[in-house]
Structures are given as C-alpha cells and as structure tokens.
Design a protein around this motif. Structure first.
Motif, PDB file in Angstrom:
ATOM      1  N   PHE A 129      -6.692 -39.457 -26.259  1.00 18.83           N
ATOM      2  CA  PHE A 129      -6.459 -38.047 -25.947  1.00 18.83           C
ATOM      3  C   PHE A 129      -6.771 -37.118 -27.122  1.00 18.83           C
ATOM      4  CE2 PHE A 129      -3.535 -40.529 -23.278  1.00 18.83           C
ATOM      5  CZ  PHE A 129      -3.797 -40.002 -22.016  1.00 18.83           C
ATOM      6  N   ARG A 130      -7.374 -37.661 -28.180  1.00 15.38           N
ATOM      7  CA  ARG A 130      -7.472 -36.873 -29.402  1.00 15.38           C
ATOM      8  C   ARG A 130      -8.321 -35.613 -29.263  1.00 15.38           C
ATOM      9  NH1 ARG A 130      -8.401 -41.754 -33.611  1.00 15.38           N
ATOM     10  NH2 ARG A 130      -9.594 -42.527 -31.836  1.00 15.38           N
ATOM     11  N   ASN A 131      -9.264 -35.624 -28.275  1.00 15.65           N
ATOM     12  CA  ASN A 131     -10.070 -34.395 -28.141  1.00 15.65           C
ATOM     13  C   ASN A 131      -9.289 -33.258 -27.481  1.00 15.65           C
ATOM     14  OD1 ASN A 131     -10.055 -35.307 -25.583  1.00 15.65           O
ATOM     15  ND2 ASN A 131     -12.237 -35.876 -25.524  1.00 15.65           N
ATOM     16  N   GLU A 132      -8.029 -33.532 -27.102  1.00 17.79           N
ATOM     17  CA  GLU A 132      -7.151 -32.440 -26.664  1.00 17.79           C
ATOM     18  C   GLU A 132      -6.749 -31.544 -27.836  1.00 17.79           C
ATOM     19  OE1 GLU A 132      -4.870 -35.001 -23.128  1.00 17.79           O
ATOM     20  OE2 GLU A 132      -3.720 -34.222 -24.835  1.00 17.79           O
ATOM     21  N   VAL A 133      -6.898 -32.069 -29.056  1.00 12.47           N
ATOM     22  CA  VAL A 133      -6.496 -31.302 -30.242  1.00 12.47           C
ATOM     23  C   VAL A 133      -7.755 -30.640 -30.819  1.00 12.47           C
ATOM     24  CG1 VAL A 133      -5.316 -31.385 -32.471  1.00 12.47           C
ATOM     25  CG2 VAL A 133      -4.770 -33.082 -30.693  1.00 12.47           C
ATOM     26  N   SER A 134      -7.776 -29.320 -30.868  1.00 10.82           N
ATOM     27  CA  SER A 134      -9.002 -28.608 -31.285  1.00 10.82           C
ATOM     28  C   SER A 134      -9.346 -28.894 -32.743  1.00 10.82           C
ATOM     29  CB  SER A 134      -8.824 -27.104 -31.095  1.00 10.82           C
ATOM     30  OG  SER A 134      -7.958 -26.602 -32.112  1.00 10.82           O
ATOM     31  N   THR A 135     -10.605 -28.710 -33.077  1.00 11.76           N
ATOM     32  CA  THR A 135     -11.082 -28.867 -34.443  1.00 11.76           C
ATOM     33  C   THR A 135     -10.246 -28.013 -35.392  1.00 11.76           C
ATOM     34  OG1 THR A 135     -13.293 -29.088 -33.502  1.00 11.76           O
ATOM     35  CG2 THR A 135     -13.163 -28.750 -35.875  1.00 11.76           C
ATOM     36  N   GLN A 136      -9.997 -26.775 -34.978  1.00 13.67           N
ATOM     37  CA  GLN A 136      -9.244 -25.847 -35.831  1.00 13.67           C
ATOM     38  C   GLN A 136      -7.822 -26.356 -36.068  1.00 13.67           C
ATOM     39  OE1 GLN A 136     -10.184 -23.366 -37.733  1.00 13.67           O
ATOM     40  NE2 GLN A 136      -8.052 -23.393 -38.407  1.00 13.67           N
ATOM     41  N   THR A 137      -7.206 -26.885 -35.015  1.00 16.68           N
ATOM     42  CA  THR A 137      -5.833 -27.381 -35.145  1.00 16.68           C
ATOM     43  C   THR A 137      -5.795 -28.585 -36.071  1.00 16.68           C
ATOM     44  OG1 THR A 137      -5.362 -26.614 -32.929  1.00 16.68           O
ATOM     45  CG2 THR A 137      -3.831 -28.208 -33.841  1.00 16.68           C
ATOM     46  N   ARG A 138      -6.780 -29.494 -35.947  1.00 14.41           N
ATOM     47  CA  ARG A 138      -6.861 -30.650 -36.833  1.00 14.41           C
ATOM     48  C   ARG A 138      -6.990 -30.189 -38.291  1.00 14.41           C
ATOM     49  NH1 ARG A 138     -11.780 -33.391 -34.387  1.00 14.41           N
ATOM     50  NH2 ARG A 138     -11.387 -32.319 -32.436  1.00 14.41           N
ATOM     51  N   ALA A 139      -7.835 -29.173 -38.497  1.00 14.08           N
ATOM     52  CA  ALA A 139      -8.026 -28.664 -39.859  1.00 14.08           C
ATOM     53  C   ALA A 139      -6.720 -28.087 -40.408  1.00 14.08           C
ATOM     54  CB  ALA A 139      -9.134 -27.623 -39.879  1.00 14.08           C
ATOM     55  N   PRO A 196      10.935 -39.744 -31.336  1.00 13.02           N
ATOM     56  CA  PRO A 196       9.916 -40.767 -31.058  1.00 13.02           C
ATOM     57  C   PRO A 196       9.054 -40.436 -29.840  1.00 13.02           C
ATOM     58  CG  PRO A 196      12.114 -41.578 -30.520  1.00 13.02           C
ATOM     59  CD  PRO A 196      12.293 -40.249 -31.194  1.00 13.02           C
ATOM     60  N   GLU A 197       9.546 -39.541 -28.968  1.00 10.69           N
ATOM     61  CA  GLU A 197       8.799 -39.222 -27.741  1.00 10.69           C
ATOM     62  C   GLU A 197       7.770 -38.100 -27.948  1.00 10.69           C
ATOM     63  OE1 GLU A 197      11.455 -36.145 -28.389  1.00 10.69           O
ATOM     64  OE2 GLU A 197      11.795 -38.313 -28.569  1.00 10.69           O
ATOM     65  N   ALA A 198       7.785 -37.463 -29.137  1.00 10.96           N
ATOM     66  CA  ALA A 198       6.879 -36.328 -29.386  1.00 10.96           C
ATOM     67  C   ALA A 198       5.424 -36.793 -29.392  1.00 10.96           C
ATOM     68  CB  ALA A 198       7.217 -35.672 -30.721  1.00 10.96           C
ATOM     69  N   PRO A 199       4.488 -36.009 -28.827  1.00  6.26           N
ATOM     70  CA  PRO A 199       3.063 -36.411 -28.870  1.00  6.26           C
ATOM     71  C   PRO A 199       2.529 -36.453 -30.306  1.00  6.26           C
ATOM     72  CG  PRO A 199       3.358 -34.394 -27.538  1.00  6.26           C
ATOM     73  CD  PRO A 199       4.705 -34.774 -28.035  1.00  6.26           C
ATOM     74  N   PHE A 200       2.946 -35.496 -31.140  1.00  5.46           N
ATOM     75  CA  PHE A 200       2.539 -35.505 -32.543  1.00  5.46           C
ATOM     76  C   PHE A 200       3.614 -36.194 -33.372  1.00  5.46           C
ATOM     77  CE2 PHE A 200       0.100 -31.776 -31.041  1.00  5.46           C
ATOM     78  CZ  PHE A 200      -1.156 -32.131 -31.519  1.00  5.46           C
ATOM     79  N   ARG A 201       3.228 -37.260 -34.086  1.00  3.64           N
ATOM     80  CA  ARG A 201       4.200 -37.949 -34.939  1.00  3.64           C
ATOM     81  C   ARG A 201       3.629 -38.095 -36.342  1.00  3.64           C
ATOM     82  NH1 ARG A 201       6.252 -43.000 -31.434  1.00  3.64           N
ATOM     83  NH2 ARG A 201       3.997 -43.340 -31.467  1.00  3.64           N
ATOM     84  N   TRP A 202       4.297 -37.502 -37.302  1.00  2.77           N
ATOM     85  CA  TRP A 202       3.906 -37.623 -38.711  1.00  2.77           C
ATOM     86  C   TRP A 202       4.475 -38.916 -39.286  1.00  2.77           C
ATOM     87  CZ3 TRP A 202       0.641 -34.255 -41.144  1.00  2.77           C
ATOM     88  CH2 TRP A 202       0.371 -33.057 -40.479  1.00  2.77           C
ATOM     89  N   SER A 207       0.545 -42.092 -52.609  1.00  5.04           N
ATOM     90  CA  SER A 207       1.350 -41.478 -51.552  1.00  5.04           C
ATOM     91  C   SER A 207       0.493 -41.430 -50.287  1.00  5.04           C
ATOM     92  CB  SER A 207       1.724 -40.040 -51.920  1.00  5.04           C
ATOM     93  OG  SER A 207       2.502 -40.015 -53.066  1.00  5.04           O
ATOM     94  N   ILE A 208       1.108 -41.781 -49.160  1.00  5.64           N
ATOM     95  CA  ILE A 208       0.357 -41.869 -47.905  1.00  5.64           C
ATOM     96  C   ILE A 208       0.989 -40.962 -46.850  1.00  5.64           C
ATOM     97  CG2 ILE A 208      -0.445 -43.425 -46.087  1.00  5.64           C
ATOM     98  CD1 ILE A 208      -0.086 -45.751 -48.111  1.00  5.64           C
ATOM     99  N   ILE A 209       0.144 -40.176 -46.195  1.00  2.53           N
ATOM    100  CA  ILE A 209       0.605 -39.324 -45.095  1.00  2.53           C
ATOM    101  C   ILE A 209      -0.343 -39.536 -43.909  1.00  2.53           C
ATOM    102  CG2 ILE A 209       0.939 -36.939 -44.286  1.00  2.53           C
ATOM    103  CD1 ILE A 209       1.394 -36.150 -47.233  1.00  2.53           C
ATOM    104  N   GLY A 210       0.228 -39.642 -42.723  1.00  2.11           N
ATOM    105  CA  GLY A 210      -0.601 -39.763 -41.527  1.00  2.11           C
ATOM    106  C   GLY A 210      -0.037 -38.923 -40.401  1.00  2.11           C
ATOM    107  N   LEU A 211      -0.882 -38.638 -39.418  1.00  2.00           N
ATOM    108  CA  LEU A 211      -0.422 -37.967 -38.200  1.00  2.00           C
ATOM    109  C   LEU A 211      -1.065 -38.660 -37.009  1.00  2.00           C
ATOM    110  CD1 LEU A 211       0.950 -35.652 -36.580  1.00  2.00           C
ATOM    111  CD2 LEU A 211      -1.103 -34.266 -37.023  1.00  2.00           C
ATOM    112  N   HIS A 212      -0.224 -39.113 -36.088  1.00  2.00           N
ATOM    113  CA  HIS A 212      -0.709 -39.697 -34.833  1.00  2.00           C
ATOM    114  C   HIS A 212      -0.584 -38.669 -33.710  1.00  2.00           C
ATOM    115  CE1 HIS A 212      -0.269 -44.310 -35.724  1.00  2.00           C
ATOM    116  NE2 HIS A 212      -1.203 -43.730 -36.447  1.00  2.00           N
ATOM    117  N   TYR A 213      -1.546 -38.688 -32.795  1.00  2.00           N
ATOM    118  CA  TYR A 213      -1.426 -37.881 -31.574  1.00  2.00           C
ATOM    119  C   TYR A 213      -1.479 -38.841 -30.388  1.00  2.00           C
ATOM    120  CZ  TYR A 213      -2.266 -34.582 -27.836  1.00  2.00           C
ATOM    121  OH  TYR A 213      -2.158 -33.863 -26.667  1.00  2.00           O
ATOM    122  N   LYS A 214      -0.428 -38.840 -29.584  1.00  2.00           N
ATOM    123  CA  LYS A 214      -0.324 -39.781 -28.460  1.00  2.00           C
ATOM    124  C   LYS A 214      -0.744 -41.180 -28.893  1.00  2.00           C
ATOM    125  CE  LYS A 214      -0.602 -36.164 -24.972  1.00  2.00           C
ATOM    126  NZ  LYS A 214      -1.344 -35.573 -23.840  1.00  2.00           N
ATOM    127  N   ALA A 215      -0.172 -41.601 -30.007  1.00  2.00           N
ATOM    128  CA  ALA A 215      -0.317 -42.964 -30.548  1.00  2.00           C
ATOM    129  C   ALA A 215      -1.667 -43.262 -31.198  1.00  2.00           C
ATOM    130  CB  ALA A 215      -0.001 -44.028 -29.487  1.00  2.00           C
TER     131      ALA A 215
END
Lengths: 275, 275
Positions: free
Chosen positions: A8-18, A88-94, A114-122
């Motif tokens: 589902f990652r293309n649900e998140v716009s380029t601008q939002t990802r940036a 845990p149910e949120a679509p965006f999980r840092w 240091s490591i940071i990640g963001l998942h969208y719908k897993a």
C-alpha cells in the motif's frame, strides 16, 4: 514484518514521504546531541563508558523520540526496545533503536549507530541510520533512493565474485544460539564463504548499503535493528529477504534476514534451508 | 621473529628510542598525505578506489620510506611487502606495511591502517599504527608506553569475563587455509568464545591495544602486519605470544600470534595446541 501480500506504500505521496524523512533526519540530529553529551560526560577516546550511562542514553533518546512522535504525529504508533509498542493498530508505525552496538559503544569502538524506521501498513517506508562517531549518515525513503551524508547513492554494479572472495558480513556466533542451536548454519556459511567480517553493529548494514559488503546474514535480531536497512537495500538495487521470524519470548519476534547484492543473496539462501 | 633468548634492547638509550619514534611518527604524517592524495584522486565516500591505485599508493609509500631510511639511517635494514629485505644483517631493521587492509581501503571502509615497526637485534623496539580515515594513531616504544593521538594509554584492568562474553578478534576464516587446512582451529575458537569480531584490518590490533577487544588471534600474517602491535601490547600490560612461524613460500614466514589481556591469552592458547 514480512512484506504484506498487498503493498500500500503508493498511498503515501512523495511529498509526505519527504516530510517524514525530514522529521527522522531532524530527530537523528537531536539524538547525536544526546550521544555527544553522554560521550563528554563519561566516554573518551581512552576510557570506557559505564554501561549504565549507555542504558541511560538509550532511554533518554527513545523517550524524546516518543514525545516528538506524540507531538507531531499523534495518530502514529511507535515500537522501541525500551518501552515496547504503542498504537500497534496504527497504519504508520515508527521504529527506533537509539544505540545499536551497545557493547561497541561502551568499549569506545566508533561503529555503533542510531536507527530509525517507519513502516506503513507493515511495509518499510522511511529509514535513517546514523553513525555519530564516524560522521556517517544514511537516509532513504521507498522509491526515493538513499543519501549518504547528502550524496545520492548509486545502485549496485552487477559483478559477482568467487565464493572465496565474496565479502560476507555475519552475526557473531553467539547469535546463532539465541533461539535454538543453529551453530551449524554459521559453520556452513563461513566454510562456504570464508572471506567473512563480523562487526556486531549496524555498521555492517551501512557497508552492505554502500556495496562494501556483498551480502549480510543476520540471525535473531529485532525489527529495530533491521528497519532502516530494509528500506535502503532495495533502493540501491539489492534484495532484502526475511528468512524466518520466531518467538523471542520477549514481545517482538526474532528476525533472521539475508540482504545485499542479488547475486550474493541468491548464493547464500540455499545454505539456510531448514531454518 | 620470536623474541631472541637474550634481550639487548636496553643497549638503545631512552633518547635514541625517542628519536626513532619521532622519525616514525613524522613518516606516518607523510604517509597520510600520500593516502589523502590517493583518496582525492580516486576514492570518495561513495565510490570505490581502483585496486591499482592502492597498489600504487603501497609502492609509493614504501619507496618513500626506504629513501628516508637510506638518507637518515643509512646503516639500518628495511623489510617491506613490496620490495623485500635490504641489509638483513643490520641490528636495526625497520618494517613497513603502507596500507594494511587493502580490501577494506578499496571498498571505502575506514578501518585500514599504515604500520611501521623497528626491531633491534630481532626484538620489537618502536611501533606506529595510523588510521588516517579514523584520525587515530597509536605510537609507542619499548619501556616508554603507548600514546593514542598523544594521550598516554593506561594499562589493562584485570577483569576476566566469561567465555560467552570474552571479546575476541580473529582472522577471517580464509586465513586458516593459507598454510594448511586449519579450519578446525577457527571452529574450536569461535565455538568456545562465540562473542567474536572479524575485522580483517589492523584496526583489531588497535582495539586490542585499547582493551576494547580482550584478545586477538591472527593466523598466517607477516611481520609487517604485527610489528607495531608487538610493541604496544606488552607496554599496556598485555601478552604477545607468537604461536608458530611457518614457511610461506614467499620469502618472509607466516606468523600465527595470540595477544591481548593476559587472562584472555591464557584462555585461548590451549585451543591452539598441535598448531
């Protein structure tokens, strides 16, 4: 944690990802300041930090991260080593690992990160991996490439090597007993590909992203170790394969993964059968 | 290369040792300049150096070193990888490895280093190990301690660890087949002490000198790899044991060595019997 059947990652716009990536980079700057303070307080080039100082830094950074997420993206979830999962149910999980390579950090070895990640719908969307003591930062977003200290990284060249020369990064042997006795897997891999490196910090993931290691095999890590590499490797033309996930008995599962240049991943995977 | 039965090092005055060490440090500065030029020419943070560039740097540095020795200490011998031995009968013999960790250097991994040593009547007298990309230099002389970027290093604390926690640095598995098939030695060591690191550069010797690794096991290296660590380790209260020397078929013998904190060296040595 394995990629969901639908992406589902293309649900998140380029601008939002940036915007998310900018947030993560900005937080990595703050995290560097906290680590610098700790180093000034207790860690010098010639003495060792107290383990409790590091634990304190871990807690302080993760709490600051959670506070920032709560303030800026209150609907997002957070996963971290120190304080578990919220929303845990949120679509965006840092996801955050404030100091990966604690043992190296305590011993004054500069490869910790240091490591940071963001998942969208897993699925992995954003990643930042920062090495304050080496002044190296990787940051990237799905379909937006990876930057190394603000320089865009090129994709891997396709230049397979012999088994003797293939550069493989692997977990220390200790990790192969974390879940069950899998020492035979380690033995098989390093016998087949003897040009091994064992770093025991996320700096090996940085090397894999840069193509300095052809492939990395990691056993029984957690998602906070792997979340940034999971974004970077496909962006530079690599393969990121989760081989198995197992119950760690401590909340988040243990993850075994093989990632790097496609030709090298394909060479290693058959050695992991029955895992 | 094993310590001679009689130790003549006190024939060399403190002042003379200091002069030699200053010379070696001064040369390490020049060597950094040559490496910097090479990096600017072909190696950046995001691209790889051409292997031939590195070979060129190796040759250029070793030639400059030989020229300097010939000019300043014309009666001294020199041993180096590129041009073999001159004046093997001289009591003072300089040893150089211009770039240790060529494979790391070519791949942009910053742990490579330049190594300089001086033997007097076969015993280690002076050592310098320089990591230009990490801005770390160790330098030391027999009975005059070791400096880390001009800070005096303290001696090891005596704090033995469990076999699971002992931090061991070991040659990549490939080295254990260089002379004959000794893979079983590698397997035995990493099974007994699974908290391993494999760095494949002299940066592991730096870590051992600083106490960040408890012990290092190196198989089938040459004297130019080990000559500086040979000086440093005893100066910080450690043990440096040459386990065996063998015919490499290429001039200088292969050396197997175990070195680091005395309690850790004693734990590892029994695993190397029959070597």
């Amino acid at each position: 944690m394995t990629l969901p059947s639908q992406d589902f990652r293309n649900e998140v716009s380029t601008q939002t990802r940036a915007t998310f990536l900018e947030f993560a980079n900005h937080f990595a700057d703050s995290s560097r300041n906290i680590i610098d303070d700790i180093c000034r307080a207790g860690l010098s080039t010639t003495t060792k930090a107290d383990k409790s100082l590091v634990t304190q830094a871990d807690i302080q950074i993760e709490q600051a991260f959670r506070d920032e997420i709560h303030r800026v993206f209150p609907e997002h979830g957070v996963i971290g080593e120190e304080f578990g999962i919220v929303k845990p149910e949120a679509p965006f999980r840092w996801i955050i690992d404030p100091i990966d390579g604690t043992e190296e950090f305590v011993n004054g070895v500069p490869t910790f990160g240091s490591i940071i990640g963001l998942h969208y719908k897993a699925a992995p969307l954003i990643g930042v991996m920062d090495h304050p003591a080496l002044n190296i930062r990787l940051s990237g977003a799905w379909q937006q490439g990876v930057a190394y200290n603000n320089h865009s990284l090129q994709r891997y060249e396709d230049s397979p090597k012999s088994s003797l020369d293939l550069r493989i990064g692997i977990s220390k042997k200790k990790n192969f007993s974390r879940h069950k006795d899998e020492n035979a897997v380690f033995d098989r891999i390093v016998t087949t590909f003897p040009n091994i490196r064992v770093l025991d910090t996320c700096y090996s993931f940085t090397q894999a992203t840069l193509g300095a290691l052809d492939v990395v095999v990691e056993y029984n890590l957690r998602i906070w170790d792997l979340c940034a590499a999971q974004v970077f490797i496909p962006e530079v033309g690599g393969e990121f394969t989760i081989v198995s996930e197992r119950d760690s008995g401590k909340g988040m599962p243990y993850v075994c993964a093989v990632f790097g240049k496609p030709w090298a991943v394909e060479r290693v995977l058959p050695l992991l059968e029955n895992t």
